[in-house]
Design a protein around this motif. Structure first.
Motif, PDB file in Angstrom:
ATOM      1  N   GLY A 290       0.815  -1.219   0.000  1.00 36.74           N
ATOM      2  CA  GLY A 290       0.000   0.000   0.000  1.00 36.74           C
ATOM      3  C   GLY A 290       0.838   1.253   0.000  1.00 36.74           C
ATOM      4  O   GLY A 290       0.320   2.352  -0.186  1.00 36.74           O
TER       5      GLY A 290
ATOM      6  N   ALA B 239       1.569  10.776  -6.522  1.00 33.68           N
ATOM      7  CA  ALA B 239       0.591  10.673  -5.425  1.00 33.68           C
ATOM      8  C   ALA B 239      -0.829  10.543  -5.982  1.00 33.68           C
ATOM      9  O   ALA B 239      -1.640   9.744  -5.476  1.00 33.68           O
ATOM     10  N   ALA B 240      -1.120  11.310  -7.038  1.00 33.44           N
ATOM     11  CA  ALA B 240      -2.478  11.277  -7.603  1.00 33.44           C
ATOM     12  C   ALA B 240      -2.767   9.918  -8.245  1.00 33.44           C
ATOM     13  O   ALA B 240      -3.836   9.337  -8.046  1.00 33.44           O
ATOM     14  N   LYS B 241      -1.814   9.400  -9.012  1.00 29.09           N
ATOM     15  CA  LYS B 241      -2.086   8.171  -9.782  1.00 29.09           C
ATOM     16  C   LYS B 241      -1.899   6.888  -8.967  1.00 29.09           C
ATOM     17  O   LYS B 241      -2.548   5.877  -9.236  1.00 29.09           O
ATOM     18  N   LEU B 242      -0.976   6.918  -7.992  1.00 25.79           N
ATOM     19  CA  LEU B 242      -0.734   5.683  -7.221  1.00 25.79           C
ATOM     20  C   LEU B 242      -1.415   5.723  -5.847  1.00 25.79           C
ATOM     21  O   LEU B 242      -1.330   4.779  -5.065  1.00 25.79           O
ATOM     22  N   GLY B 243      -2.051   6.864  -5.537  1.00 23.55           N
ATOM     23  CA  GLY B 243      -2.891   6.922  -4.329  1.00 23.55           C
ATOM     24  C   GLY B 243      -2.133   7.103  -3.031  1.00 23.55           C
ATOM     25  O   GLY B 243      -2.578   6.625  -1.978  1.00 23.55           O
ATOM     26  N   GLY B 244      -1.004   7.805  -3.071  1.00 26.41           N
ATOM     27  CA  GLY B 244      -0.250   8.093  -1.837  1.00 26.41           C
ATOM     28  C   GLY B 244       1.173   8.444  -2.172  1.00 26.41           C
ATOM     29  O   GLY B 244       1.547   8.524  -3.352  1.00 26.41           O
TER      30      GLY B 244
ATOM     31  N   ARG C 119       2.403  -2.740  -9.155  1.00 23.92           N
ATOM     32  CA  ARG C 119       1.738  -1.507  -9.642  1.00 23.92           C
ATOM     33  C   ARG C 119       2.806  -0.483  -9.943  1.00 23.92           C
ATOM     34  O   ARG C 119       3.691  -0.223  -9.105  1.00 23.92           O
TER      35      ARG C 119
END
Ligand SMILES: NC(=O)C1=CN([C@@H]2O[C@H](COP(=O)(O)OP(=O)(O)OC[C@H]3O[C@@H](n4cnc5c(N)ncnc54)[C@H](O)[C@@H]3O)[C@@H](O)[C@H]2O)C=CC1
Ligand SMILES: CC(=O)C(C)=O
Length: 260
Positions: free
Chosen positions: A6, A78-83, A56
């Protein structure tokens, strides 16, 4: 589930050599990985390798000497991988230059790509980590040439000493945000960069290609050159939770190079 599942890491210069090995290793560890490189084709290939292995990844083109492009890469990651959790400021160049031949242009180019890039990477990662409200890890590429001045690599060596100093300073200033900052200092790693250094040194001395590798290689206690994977294994430690009680350090991962 691994302890970093994550989490998101960005690796600069991830399109080949040490950066590619780091990107692949961090993905195996459980990170989602943004592969950032000036060479978009290579970045795409490495991101593709990661995806093909079940990880990912995204590929981003950026020039790390350009502050805006580094900030944009962190934002997009951060926007595309969510963090966003880890930046590895790995990209660099290593022109062979004798001290008597160094020009202002040489200094400008090497310090922009090898040193300013680290400042921009630290700033961009810190801004994002503060916004997200959690700590993180910053990992910088120095070198054995950042511990010992290397003949033929005058400006490069100076730039890698500078990376160690930035690593110490940033560690002191950013600890209050839960951010650790460390560097890795490889020796002679079999990558396109080392191939080019050998070629430049030997041709400047009128020697056969490979002679510089023999000379530098003779200083390695373990008796072999480094693979990119040797370095990636150490960066995996620096990027992961086992290095939580470590900051401001620049350890050698060089097979025990001994300069006399
Ligand atoms: N190969 C070696 O023996 C050693 C390398 N290092 C350091 O490790 C890092 C990686 O080295 P290698 O993999 O050997 O180099 P390499 O030259 O094989 O790969 C470097 C990557 O960085 C990218 N890059 C270069 N300038 C860039 C820029 N302005 N913006 C974005 N990307 C850029 C290149 O396109 C390339 O994909 C460098 O910082 C190098 O100084 C340190 C010690 C030894
Ligand atoms: C390129 C480099 O950092 C070496 C040979 O240590």
């Amino acid at each position: 589930m691994s302890r970093v599942d994550g989490k998101v890491a960005l690796v600069t210069g991830g399109g080949q050599g040490i950066g590619r090995a780091i990107a692949l290793r961090l993905s195996q560890d459980g990170f989602a990985v943004a592969v950032v490189d000036l060479n978009e084709n290579n970045a795409n290939k490495v991101a593709g390798e990661i995806e093909a292995a079940g990880g990912r990844s995204i590929a981003l083109k950026a020039d790390v000497s350009n502050r805006d492009e580094v900030f944009a890469a962190v934002e997009e990651t951060a926007a595309k991988l969510g963090g966003f959790d880890v930046i590895v400021n790995n990209a660099g160049i290593a022109p062979v230059k004798m001290i008597e031949e160094v020009t202002l242009d040489d200094l400008d180019k090497v310090f922009h790509i090898n040193v300013a890039s680290v400042v921009w990477g630290i700033q961009a990662a810190t801004a994002k980590l503060k916004e997200l409200g959690h700590g993180g890890k910053i990992v910088n590429a120095s070198s054995q040439a950042g511990h010992v001045g290397n003949a033929s690599l005058s400006v490069y060596s100076a730039s890698k000493f500078a990376v160690r100093s930035l690593t110490q300073t940033a560690a002191q200033e950013l600890a209050k945000y839960g951010i650790t900052v460390n560097a890795y200092c490889p020796g002679i790693v079999q990558t396109p960069m080392w191939g080019s250094i050998d070629k430049q040194i030997t041709s400047s001395k009128g020697e056969e290609q490979g002679e510089a590798t023999k000379e530098f290689g003779s200083k390695i206690t373990l008796g072999r050159l480094s693979t990119p994977e040797d370095v990636a294994a150490f960066v995996s430690f620096l990027a992961g939770p086992d290095s939580d009680y470590m900051t401001g350090q620049s350890p050698l991962i060089d097979g025990g190079m001994v300069f006399k």
